[in-house]
Design a protein around this motif. Sequence first.
Motif, PDB file in Angstrom:
ATOM      1  N   SER A 204       0.828  -1.211   0.000  1.00 13.45           N
ATOM      2  CA  SER A 204       0.000   0.000   0.000  1.00 13.45           C
ATOM      3  C   SER A 204       0.859   1.256   0.000  1.00 13.45           C
ATOM      4  O   SER A 204       0.569   2.225  -0.710  1.00 13.45           O
ATOM      5  CB  SER A 204      -0.927   0.003   1.217  1.00 13.45           C
ATOM      6  N   ALA A 205       1.906   1.268   0.826  1.00 15.28           N
ATOM      7  CA  ALA A 205       2.757   2.445   0.916  1.00 15.28           C
ATOM      8  C   ALA A 205       3.455   2.726  -0.412  1.00 15.28           C
ATOM      9  O   ALA A 205       3.642   3.883  -0.802  1.00 15.28           O
ATOM     10  CB  ALA A 205       3.787   2.251   2.022  1.00 15.28           C
ATOM     11  N   ILE A 206       3.833   1.671  -1.124  1.00 13.83           N
ATOM     12  CA  ILE A 206       4.523   1.841  -2.409  1.00 13.83           C
ATOM     13  C   ILE A 206       3.529   2.146  -3.527  1.00 13.83           C
ATOM     14  O   ILE A 206       3.720   3.085  -4.300  1.00 13.83           O
ATOM     15  CB  ILE A 206       5.346   0.579  -2.735  1.00 13.83           C
ATOM     16  N   VAL A 207       2.447   1.383  -3.593  1.00 10.31           N
ATOM     17  CA  VAL A 207       1.461   1.592  -4.658  1.00 10.31           C
ATOM     18  C   VAL A 207       0.778   2.944  -4.504  1.00 10.31           C
ATOM     19  O   VAL A 207       0.407   3.579  -5.505  1.00 10.31           O
ATOM     20  CB  VAL A 207       0.423   0.444  -4.654  1.00 10.31           C
ATOM     21  N   GLY A 208       0.590   3.417  -3.259  1.00 13.38           N
ATOM     22  CA  GLY A 208      -0.036   4.716  -3.048  1.00 13.38           C
ATOM     23  C   GLY A 208       0.713   5.848  -3.729  1.00 13.38           C
ATOM     24  O   GLY A 208       0.125   6.892  -4.037  1.00 13.38           O
ATOM     25  N   ARG A 209       1.983   5.644  -4.008  1.00 12.06           N
ATOM     26  CA  ARG A 209       2.786   6.678  -4.651  1.00 12.06           C
ATOM     27  C   ARG A 209       2.609   6.718  -6.165  1.00 12.06           C
ATOM     28  O   ARG A 209       3.169   7.599  -6.831  1.00 12.06           O
ATOM     29  CB  ARG A 209       4.257   6.483  -4.284  1.00 12.06           C
ATOM     30  N   ILE A 210       1.858   5.762  -6.715  1.00  9.74           N
ATOM     31  CA  ILE A 210       1.591   5.814  -8.153  1.00  9.74           C
ATOM     32  C   ILE A 210       0.134   6.142  -8.438  1.00  9.74           C
ATOM     33  O   ILE A 210      -0.302   6.089  -9.585  1.00  9.74           O
ATOM     34  CB  ILE A 210       2.004   4.501  -8.864  1.00  9.74           C
ATOM     35  N   GLY A 211      -0.666   6.482  -7.391  1.00  8.63           N
ATOM     36  CA  GLY A 211      -2.013   6.976  -7.634  1.00  8.63           C
ATOM     37  C   GLY A 211      -3.091   6.336  -6.792  1.00  8.63           C
ATOM     38  O   GLY A 211      -2.914   5.257  -6.219  1.00  8.63           O
ATOM     39  N   THR A 212      -4.236   7.020  -6.718  1.00 10.45           N
ATOM     40  CA  THR A 212      -5.381   6.544  -5.948  1.00 10.45           C
ATOM     41  C   THR A 212      -6.035   5.327  -6.592  1.00 10.45           C
ATOM     42  O   THR A 212      -6.451   4.395  -5.906  1.00 10.45           O
ATOM     43  CB  THR A 212      -6.426   7.672  -5.807  1.00 10.45           C
ATOM     44  N   VAL A 213      -6.124   5.325  -7.923  1.00  8.81           N
ATOM     45  CA  VAL A 213      -6.772   4.209  -8.615  1.00  8.81           C
ATOM     46  C   VAL A 213      -6.001   2.894  -8.409  1.00  8.81           C
ATOM     47  O   VAL A 213      -6.610   1.869  -8.075  1.00  8.81           O
ATOM     48  CB  VAL A 213      -6.942   4.525 -10.117  1.00  8.81           C
ATOM     49  N   PRO A 214      -4.668   2.866  -8.585  1.00  8.42           N
ATOM     50  CA  PRO A 214      -3.941   1.624  -8.281  1.00  8.42           C
ATOM     51  C   PRO A 214      -4.111   1.194  -6.828  1.00  8.42           C
ATOM     52  O   PRO A 214      -4.199  -0.006  -6.538  1.00  8.42           O
ATOM     53  CB  PRO A 214      -2.490   1.966  -8.601  1.00  8.42           C
ATOM     54  N   LEU A 215      -4.152   2.158  -5.909  1.00  5.97           N
ATOM     55  CA  LEU A 215      -4.334   1.821  -4.494  1.00  5.97           C
ATOM     56  C   LEU A 215      -5.693   1.178  -4.267  1.00  5.97           C
ATOM     57  O   LEU A 215      -5.822   0.203  -3.519  1.00  5.97           O
ATOM     58  CB  LEU A 215      -4.195   3.080  -3.638  1.00  5.97           C
TER      59      LEU A 215
ATOM     60  N   ILE B   7      11.550  -2.315  -6.055  1.00  2.00           N
ATOM     61  CA  ILE B   7      12.283  -2.486  -7.317  1.00  2.00           C
ATOM     62  C   ILE B   7      11.324  -2.605  -8.496  1.00  2.00           C
ATOM     63  O   ILE B   7      11.467  -1.914  -9.518  1.00  2.00           O
ATOM     64  CB  ILE B   7      13.193  -3.727  -7.245  1.00  2.00           C
ATOM     65  N   PHE B   8      10.315  -3.488  -8.359  1.00  2.00           N
ATOM     66  CA  PHE B   8       9.420  -3.766  -9.484  1.00  2.00           C
ATOM     67  C   PHE B   8       8.479  -2.604  -9.791  1.00  2.00           C
ATOM     68  O   PHE B   8       8.209  -2.304 -10.959  1.00  2.00           O
ATOM     69  CB  PHE B   8       8.600  -5.024  -9.203  1.00  2.00           C
ATOM     70  N   VAL B   9       7.944  -1.950  -8.736  1.00  2.00           N
ATOM     71  CA  VAL B   9       6.946  -0.900  -8.942  1.00  2.00           C
ATOM     72  C   VAL B   9       7.595   0.444  -9.252  1.00  2.00           C
ATOM     73  O   VAL B   9       7.253   1.100 -10.243  1.00  2.00           O
ATOM     74  CB  VAL B   9       6.029  -0.769  -7.710  1.00  2.00           C
ATOM     75  N   LEU B  10       8.524   0.873  -8.388  1.00  2.02           N
ATOM     76  CA  LEU B  10       9.117   2.201  -8.543  1.00  2.02           C
ATOM     77  C   LEU B  10      10.361   2.189  -9.427  1.00  2.02           C
ATOM     78  O   LEU B  10      10.581   3.129 -10.200  1.00  2.02           O
ATOM     79  CB  LEU B  10       9.471   2.775  -7.167  1.00  2.02           C
ATOM     80  N   GLY B  11      11.167   1.125  -9.305  1.00  4.57           N
ATOM     81  CA  GLY B  11      12.398   1.073 -10.095  1.00  4.57           C
ATOM     82  C   GLY B  11      12.166   0.703 -11.541  1.00  4.57           C
ATOM     83  O   GLY B  11      12.605   1.404 -12.459  1.00  4.57           O
ATOM     84  N   LEU B  12      11.467  -0.409 -11.762  1.00  8.29           N
ATOM     85  CA  LEU B  12      11.248  -0.901 -13.124  1.00  8.29           C
ATOM     86  C   LEU B  12       9.964  -0.363 -13.758  1.00  8.29           C
ATOM     87  O   LEU B  12       9.750  -0.556 -14.955  1.00  8.29           O
ATOM     88  CB  LEU B  12      11.207  -2.433 -13.114  1.00  8.29           C
ATOM     89  N   GLY B  13       9.118   0.265 -12.954  1.00  5.30           N
ATOM     90  CA  GLY B  13       7.892   0.855 -13.495  1.00  5.30           C
ATOM     91  C   GLY B  13       6.852  -0.150 -13.925  1.00  5.30           C
ATOM     92  O   GLY B  13       6.079   0.113 -14.854  1.00  5.30           O
ATOM     93  N   TRP B  14       6.786  -1.294 -13.257  1.00  2.00           N
ATOM     94  CA  TRP B  14       5.801  -2.313 -13.626  1.00  2.00           C
ATOM     95  C   TRP B  14       4.414  -2.034 -13.072  1.00  2.00           C
ATOM     96  O   TRP B  14       3.477  -2.767 -13.363  1.00  2.00           O
ATOM     97  CB  TRP B  14       6.261  -3.688 -13.125  1.00  2.00           C
ATOM     98  N   GLY B  15       4.283  -1.023 -12.235  1.00  5.72           N
ATOM     99  CA  GLY B  15       2.976  -0.659 -11.715  1.00  5.72           C
ATOM    100  C   GLY B  15       2.416  -1.690 -10.749  1.00  5.72           C
ATOM    101  O   GLY B  15       3.149  -2.366 -10.027  1.00  5.72           O
ATOM    102  N   LEU B  16       1.097  -1.829 -10.767  1.00  3.41           N
ATOM    103  CA  LEU B  16       0.416  -2.735  -9.847  1.00  3.41           C
ATOM    104  C   LEU B  16       0.833  -4.185 -10.065  1.00  3.41           C
ATOM    105  O   LEU B  16       0.917  -4.976  -9.115  1.00  3.41           O
ATOM    106  CB  LEU B  16      -1.103  -2.583 -10.011  1.00  3.41           C
TER     107      LEU B  16
END
Length: 451
Positions: free
Chosen positions: A47-58, A191-200
């Motif tokens: 949640s803490a990591i996904v929350g940084r890519i938007g409300t919809v992914p969260l 790594i996967f979400v923020l580093g590589l940009g794989w999102g959810l």
Amino acid sequence: MDPAALAPRHRLRAKFRRGPHDAEILRLAIPAFGALVAEPLFLLGDSAIVGRIGTVPLGGLGVASQALTTLVSISIFLAYGTTAAVARQLGAGNRRAAIQLGIDGLWLAAGIGATVLAAGIPLAPLIVHAFGASAAVTAGAITYLRISLLGAPAMLAVLAGTGVLRGLQDTRTPLAVAVCASAGNIVLNAIFVLGLGWGLAGSAWGTVVAQNAAALAYLAVVARGARRAGLALRPDGPGVRGAATAGASLVLRTLSLQVVLVVTTALAARMGNAAIAAHQIAFRVWTLLALALDAIAIAGQAITGKYLGAGDVAGARSATARMIAWGAGYGVVFGALILAARPFLPGLFAAAPPVAGLLLDVLLIVALLQPVAGVVFVLDGVLIGAGDQDYLALAGIVTAAVFGVAAACVHVLHGGLVALWLAFSVWLAARFVTLTLRARGSAWLVTGAVR
């Protein structure tokens, strides 16, 4: 002040500090606390990591994780039932039989895990759509759920392996595995979400890798114990069937709990993206603290099973009273901690202003519920340890019905997220009543290696 007036307080403090069961409770509960807290940190870290890519992914994470938790939690009896059965055999002096029960539980976990995986992937869209979230949240949730199901067999193996070790009065090994897996999950998600940009999808893959690593660790520990006891790891048909039959009532009890959680999430999803995002964060905080309180319940499962297996009814009652006191006390502490941390939690999860406002309101309810939750979780664990699953199943159905009435009122009257959490509070109060009434009687105090 009159010294005589201080004497009762002094005696009360001394009694609380020097309880005869404290060492045994804390020896099991403290490591269990760490292990139980580490488990929801999987999702809090997500949640803490996904929350940084938007409300919809969260929001998508909230829906998918609730669906996945429901599918897997139906099999929580792999941990709870195994703990009680293994502890009874251990109390009766039958360590070899106790380990054999654990092996049977692992094979049962393998079969159920394969079924969940095979059925869950094609049914993922149907499962997610049932929550009624927006199209954007739904799309992300389907992606996350399908990937995460690849870790379902591992999650069930972890449940069964945990049950074996708890029944053997070992909560330290589950702590070590849980901490390592949780730390690995956070690193992989970053790594996967923020580093590589794989999102959810990256969040889901990180969790799958961590879960499978944890399962391998448990299998290695149980295999070592089996070799020392001179037992083979091959499946024992009657034993596996017996484990499945014994867990039927616990499945019903768990289903009644999951119905409440699923309905709560579904109603929150229908209130909009901000509501489901706020609910998802609040529920993760609730889960973290609930499972922390449940550490004493885990000790209750192991201690109660061992005492009743040894025929010690007085010891079981005395330990139960002590654990109730600990549960209520720590509930007060956790409630105070939530109130203190409340102003900072929206920022921790990068919540947008509409989400933050709802979250702050709901966290007040979460804080006030903690003392009641402490007693409820302890008694639930004690009765599971006693093998009183039939009563727990009946009580679960009754309390779910009570929640259904409260939730229907929220829906019909168009109540908001706070009203929904108040309905959740009614359900918790109903559980408190049913469990305390049972604990006061003696029907649950059945002795022997097998209930």
